[in-house]
Design a protein around this motif. Sequence first.
Motif, PDB file in Angstrom:
ATOM      1  N   GLU A 232      21.992  29.118 -23.784  1.00  0.00           N
ATOM      2  CA  GLU A 232      21.169  30.281 -23.752  1.00  0.00           C
ATOM      3  C   GLU A 232      21.633  31.709 -22.971  1.00  0.00           C
ATOM      4  O   GLU A 232      21.297  32.651 -23.268  1.00  0.00           O
ATOM      5  CB  GLU A 232      19.681  29.840 -23.529  1.00  0.00           C
ATOM      6  N   HIS A 233      22.173  31.313 -21.968  1.00  0.00           N
ATOM      7  CA  HIS A 233      22.577  32.336 -20.980  1.00  0.00           C
ATOM      8  C   HIS A 233      24.067  33.080 -21.565  1.00  0.00           C
ATOM      9  O   HIS A 233      24.294  34.334 -20.886  1.00  0.00           O
ATOM     10  CB  HIS A 233      22.916  32.069 -19.531  1.00  0.00           C
ATOM     11  N   LEU A 234      24.589  32.566 -22.539  1.00  0.00           N
ATOM     12  CA  LEU A 234      25.870  33.176 -23.101  1.00  0.00           C
ATOM     13  C   LEU A 234      25.338  33.978 -24.160  1.00  0.00           C
ATOM     14  O   LEU A 234      25.890  34.880 -24.692  1.00  0.00           O
ATOM     15  CB  LEU A 234      26.862  32.147 -23.433  1.00  0.00           C
ATOM     16  N   ILE A 235      24.542  33.460 -25.077  1.00  0.00           N
ATOM     17  CA  ILE A 235      24.243  34.130 -26.485  1.00  0.00           C
ATOM     18  C   ILE A 235      23.877  35.609 -26.362  1.00  0.00           C
ATOM     19  O   ILE A 235      24.209  36.346 -27.377  1.00  0.00           O
ATOM     20  CB  ILE A 235      23.042  33.138 -27.143  1.00  0.00           C
ATOM     21  N   PRO A 236      23.140  36.402 -25.056  1.00  0.00           N
ATOM     22  CA  PRO A 236      22.903  37.388 -25.243  1.00  0.00           C
ATOM     23  C   PRO A 236      24.291  38.391 -25.403  1.00  0.00           C
ATOM     24  O   PRO A 236      24.412  39.525 -25.921  1.00  0.00           O
ATOM     25  CB  PRO A 236      22.251  37.775 -23.679  1.00  0.00           C
ATOM     26  N   LEU A 237      25.429  37.917 -25.054  1.00  0.00           N
ATOM     27  CA  LEU A 237      26.846  38.323 -24.928  1.00  0.00           C
ATOM     28  C   LEU A 237      27.055  38.439 -26.628  1.00  0.00           C
ATOM     29  O   LEU A 237      27.371  39.551 -26.813  1.00  0.00           O
ATOM     30  CB  LEU A 237      27.944  37.639 -24.386  1.00  0.00           C
ATOM     31  N   MET A 238      26.705  37.803 -27.430  1.00  0.00           N
ATOM     32  CA  MET A 238      27.018  37.882 -28.797  1.00  0.00           C
ATOM     33  C   MET A 238      26.166  39.058 -29.390  1.00  0.00           C
ATOM     34  O   MET A 238      26.834  39.657 -30.290  1.00  0.00           O
ATOM     35  CB  MET A 238      26.415  36.568 -29.537  1.00  0.00           C
ATOM     36  N   VAL A 239      24.999  39.285 -28.811  1.00  0.00           N
ATOM     37  CA  VAL A 239      24.250  40.512 -29.407  1.00  0.00           C
ATOM     38  C   VAL A 239      24.966  41.668 -29.161  1.00  0.00           C
ATOM     39  O   VAL A 239      25.093  42.674 -29.614  1.00  0.00           O
ATOM     40  CB  VAL A 239      22.761  40.401 -29.110  1.00  0.00           C
ATOM     41  N   ALA A 240      25.432  41.805 -27.703  1.00  0.00           N
ATOM     42  CA  ALA A 240      26.137  43.079 -27.029  1.00  0.00           C
ATOM     43  C   ALA A 240      27.302  43.422 -27.792  1.00  0.00           C
ATOM     44  O   ALA A 240      27.609  44.408 -28.095  1.00  0.00           O
ATOM     45  CB  ALA A 240      26.258  42.906 -25.710  1.00  0.00           C
ATOM     46  N   ALA A 241      28.004  42.120 -27.906  1.00  0.00           N
ATOM     47  CA  ALA A 241      29.347  42.208 -28.789  1.00  0.00           C
ATOM     48  C   ALA A 241      29.311  42.766 -30.210  1.00  0.00           C
ATOM     49  O   ALA A 241      29.921  43.567 -30.688  1.00  0.00           O
ATOM     50  CB  ALA A 241      30.074  40.956 -28.695  1.00  0.00           C
ATOM     51  N   GLY A 242      27.998  42.387 -30.853  1.00  0.00           N
ATOM     52  CA  GLY A 242      27.803  42.658 -32.338  1.00  0.00           C
ATOM     53  C   GLY A 242      27.488  44.069 -32.435  1.00  0.00           C
ATOM     54  O   GLY A 242      27.732  44.863 -33.492  1.00  0.00           O
ATOM     55  N   ALA A 243      26.700  44.873 -31.124  1.00  0.00           N
ATOM     56  CA  ALA A 243      26.354  46.119 -31.418  1.00  0.00           C
ATOM     57  C   ALA A 243      27.577  47.088 -31.530  1.00  0.00           C
ATOM     58  O   ALA A 243      27.174  48.444 -31.261  1.00  0.00           O
ATOM     59  CB  ALA A 243      25.159  46.116 -30.336  1.00  0.00           C
ATOM     60  N   ALA A 244      28.593  46.843 -31.291  1.00  0.00           N
ATOM     61  CA  ALA A 244      29.441  48.038 -31.121  1.00  0.00           C
ATOM     62  C   ALA A 244      30.979  47.510 -32.002  1.00  0.00           C
ATOM     63  O   ALA A 244      31.213  46.157 -31.994  1.00  0.00           O
ATOM     64  CB  ALA A 244      30.101  48.073 -29.458  1.00  0.00           C
ATOM     65  N   GLU A 245      31.633  48.419 -32.513  1.00  0.00           N
ATOM     66  CA  GLU A 245      32.783  47.976 -33.247  1.00  0.00           C
ATOM     67  C   GLU A 245      34.065  48.210 -32.207  1.00  0.00           C
ATOM     68  O   GLU A 245      34.933  47.407 -32.374  1.00  0.00           O
ATOM     69  CB  GLU A 245      33.070  49.303 -34.101  1.00  0.00           C
ATOM     70  N   ALA A 246      33.845  49.025 -31.043  1.00  0.00           N
ATOM     71  CA  ALA A 246      34.879  49.038 -30.177  1.00  0.00           C
ATOM     72  C   ALA A 246      35.308  47.857 -29.526  1.00  0.00           C
ATOM     73  O   ALA A 246      34.228  46.910 -29.350  1.00  0.00           O
ATOM     74  CB  ALA A 246      34.640  49.991 -29.207  1.00  0.00           C
TER      75      ALA A 246
END
Length: 267
Positions: A232-246
Amino acid sequence: MVTSASPQPSLFIPHGGGPCFFMPDPNGTWRGMEAYLKSIAGSLPERPRAILVISGHWEEQAFAFTGAAGHPGLIFDYYGFPPHTYELTWPAPGAPWLAERGKELIEAAGLPSAIDPVRGFDHGVFIPLKVAFPDADIPVVQMSLHASLDPALHVAAGRALAPLRDEGVLVLGSGMSFHNLRAYGDPRAEAPSRAFDDWLGQAAALPSDARADELARWSEAPFARFCHPREEHLIPLMVAAGAAEAVGERVYGETVLNGAVSAFRFA
């Protein structure tokens, strides 16, 4: 719809251990992390219109958003700390318009969404943001994780939320890139945590489609389940990574209590 001249980045930040930044720290354990959090506001292209935070401390059967119009209140979801840490304040206002906009974007992507009008901010929100934005004068909405903790689903949610960045909203994933509570402080944790952190940096730096594929298979990375017995403490990274193409960039990294900890920026 408001369009910003400069898109906001999406970030994955560490939120530390409980109220760590607001307690005596004679060994300087948290000073580097605190300095990074304090640097965030100055690193942005302009003052955010609002902040959307995805914390590792809220899970629902849908991607739920805090919907309070006024200050949503604080949830002191940490235990065994000094009494003064349960009296902290951080009166940032809510943003019902952002909750509605987030729900609209999530649902347009075919994903489940909801608004919770009564939930407050947990410590994965108010502890790091009290350091990063101490004036508490920028509207904030928190979004839950989906209870499945499916990494691909959370990358998809990030992609759905990407238009917010052009609307002046800072998308901020709040967790920890190393989160094995039993291993903190154990010298034997350093090498495996470093191996996982190296993998994470390489995955973050990939083009968006390849990055999404790698992150979906995060549990196959070196020492992944040692570093995250529950993710659960890693999954917020997935949202942040998905929100950008760069490609992503590691913007902070150090060893804290024998665990390698990093922050990433996707812009």
